[in-house]
Design a protein around this motif. Structure first.
Motif, PDB file in Angstrom:
ATOM      1  N   ARG A 182     -31.852  34.833  60.018  1.00 24.37           N
ATOM      2  CA  ARG A 182     -32.787  34.432  59.129  1.00 24.37           C
ATOM      3  C   ARG A 182     -34.330  34.658  59.883  1.00 24.37           C
ATOM      4  NH1 ARG A 182     -30.076  29.248  58.776  1.00 24.37           N
ATOM      5  NH2 ARG A 182     -31.896  28.513  59.626  1.00 24.37           N
ATOM      6  N   SER A 183     -34.434  34.144  61.047  1.00 20.93           N
ATOM      7  CA  SER A 183     -35.616  34.460  61.811  1.00 20.93           C
ATOM      8  C   SER A 183     -36.009  35.873  61.835  1.00 20.93           C
ATOM      9  CB  SER A 183     -35.681  33.537  63.125  1.00 20.93           C
ATOM     10  OG  SER A 183     -36.845  33.753  63.920  1.00 20.93           O
ATOM     11  N   ASP A 185     -37.708  31.026  55.121  1.00 26.62           N
ATOM     12  CA  ASP A 185     -37.036  32.121  55.671  1.00 26.62           C
ATOM     13  C   ASP A 185     -36.035  32.594  54.642  1.00 26.62           C
ATOM     14  OD1 ASP A 185     -38.375  32.639  57.920  1.00 26.62           O
ATOM     15  OD2 ASP A 185     -37.089  31.724  59.315  1.00 26.62           O
ATOM     16  N   ARG A 198     -39.027  37.870  60.309  1.00 21.83           N
ATOM     17  CA  ARG A 198     -40.074  38.414  61.266  1.00 21.83           C
ATOM     18  C   ARG A 198     -40.261  39.800  61.290  1.00 21.83           C
ATOM     19  NH1 ARG A 198     -40.352  40.080  66.818  1.00 21.83           N
ATOM     20  NH2 ARG A 198     -38.097  39.900  67.161  1.00 21.83           N
TER      21      ARG A 198
END
Length: 422
Positions: free
Chosen positions: A248-249, A331, A253
């Motif tokens: 997710r991160s 996210d 990003r």
């Protein structure tokens, strides 16, 4: 009502040149098949060899830049036309002036669906102009909408206490959502735009429930209880949950397109083979993340809908679930948008289970219209339900700027109680 004219995507006034034909073909393919559309597919659909396409555009990104330029240019023209017409109040009500501009924005969004999809999401490209264009806010139409709303308040149509810049932002973003096929579906663009304007301005509720009444409803209590059970997978002990949390991160990003399984493995400290065994392919990982996201929403919706509350109270509580999901799991929300960009726009979301939510809202609205609890009706309950679902999600920039409580009050003041002077 007179409607502003919107140029067709791809500079249709460009004399039918091969370059224009390629742009129109690319716009159509990307709008219906998502960004996975390749240069080869565009060339094939345009009836030319892939090598010939490079005589007109050096890359797929160059095509996307051109589509976005046209989109923003059309939005700017619509804003200019709206401001020019603002002084002409003859036989045009405040509602008509607002919806004229709203319909213009919605038509533009539909005509430029490919560019619209790009503008909703963060670009994973290193191309500077493409990145700038995808992040560009439609400031001209937002200012035109603000001036139109100010004129409506001077006419006594809107209440004096309405936050006009906030309302202008919300109306413009809602009109742009009409360009998403999953929102508009098979309905006429103008009808959807006018209906959504009417909901935001007049409100759905026949009465005027107070914040205290809505806060104390059984539905709102049920929503709060479910929200309190949500946990972040990042705290989970099992490896699969940890991989999802890291993914997710990384997706948020880097962007979904630019993130590889190798990137995720490196961030988790696991081997690439281990990640594949735990999750599978990147697409399977995305579906897994979205299913977890959808389960959180589904739990909230289920408890709210089974509560002993009025329909308006349930709609309010569902918006509270949505707002908190967006706040707590941003996210996942952005990944959901990235998934929509990679897939045909009318494909059901694998996590949020749109078809199921649509059936629930249609049933709820039918009940409320029959009982007289809701003032706004439509010949098409499908169109009404899709509009209510869309309006039930506050735009993320408003949530970040105002916070969850203020965002919820804004939802109540618009889609439930309305902002017009009664």
């Amino acid at each position: 009502m007179g409607r502003p004219q919107v140029a067709r995507a791809g500079r249709a006034v460009d004399g039918g040149s091969r370059r224009t034909e390629i742009l129109q073909t690319a716009a159509s393919l990307i709008a219906t098949s998502g960004l996975r559309t390749s240069l080869g597919e565009i060339a094939d659909a345009a009836g030319i060899l892939p090598g010939s396409l490079y005589h007109h555009f050096e890359s797929k990104e160059a095509i996307l830049v051109e589509l976005l330029r046209d989109y923003h240019a059309d939005l700017d023209r619509i804003a200019e036309q709206a401001l020019e017409r603002l002084d002409d109040t003859r036989s045009r009500s405040a509602f008509d002036r607002i919806t004229d501009l709203g319909v213009g924005i919605a038509r533009c969004a539909v005509a430029h669906r490919a560019a619209l999809q790009l503008s909703f999401y963060e670009s994973a490209s290193t191309h500077p102009e493409l990145t700038e264009l995808t992040q560009r806010r439609p400031t001209a139409v937002m200012d035109a909408m603000l001036q139109t709303l100010r004129a409506a308040r001077w006419d006594g149509y809107l209440r004096a206490d309405v936050d006009l810049p906030l309302l202008a932002d919300r109306v413009c973003q809602t009109m742009l959502q009409v360009g998403l096929d999953v929102m508009r579906h098979n309905a006429a663009t103008d009808k959807v735009a006018i209906l959504m304007c009417r909901i935001l301005l007049e409100g759905l509720a026949t009465g005027a429930p107070t914040d205290a009444e809505l806060d104390s409803s059984a539905a709102f209590t049920a929503a709060e209880q479910v929200i309190g059970t949500w946990r972040d997978d990042a705290r989970a002990d099992d490896k699969a949950a940890r991989v999802r949390a890291v993914a997710r991160s990384e997706f948020g990003r880097r962007g979904y397109e630019n993130t590889t399984i190798r990137d995720i493995a490196a961030a988790t400290g696991l081997g690439t083979g281990t990640v594949y065994r735990l999750i599978g392919s990147k697409d399977q990982l995305l579906v897994s993340i979205m299913q977890s996201f959808g389960e959180k929403i589904a739990a909230g919706w289920t408890e709210v809908l089974r509560s002993d509350s009025s329909v308006i109270e349930k709609l309010d509580a569902l918006s509270w679930v949505n707002t908190n999901v967006l706040d707590r799991f941003g996210d996942e929300f952005r990944i959901q948008l990235a998934w929509m960009r990679q897939s045909p726009p009318d494909t059901p979301n694998p996590g949020w289970m749109f078809a199921a939510r649509l059936r629930q809202i249609k049933s709820l609205l039918t009940e409320a219209i029959r009982s007289g609890e809701i003032r706004i009706d439509s010949r098409s309950k499908e169109m009404l339900a899709r509009s209510v679902i869309g309006i039930g999600w506050v735009p993320e920039n408003i949530l970040r700027e105002r916070g969850t409580r203020a965002s919820q009050l804004h939802v109540r003041d618009t889609s439930l109680r309305g902002v017009i002077q009664r």
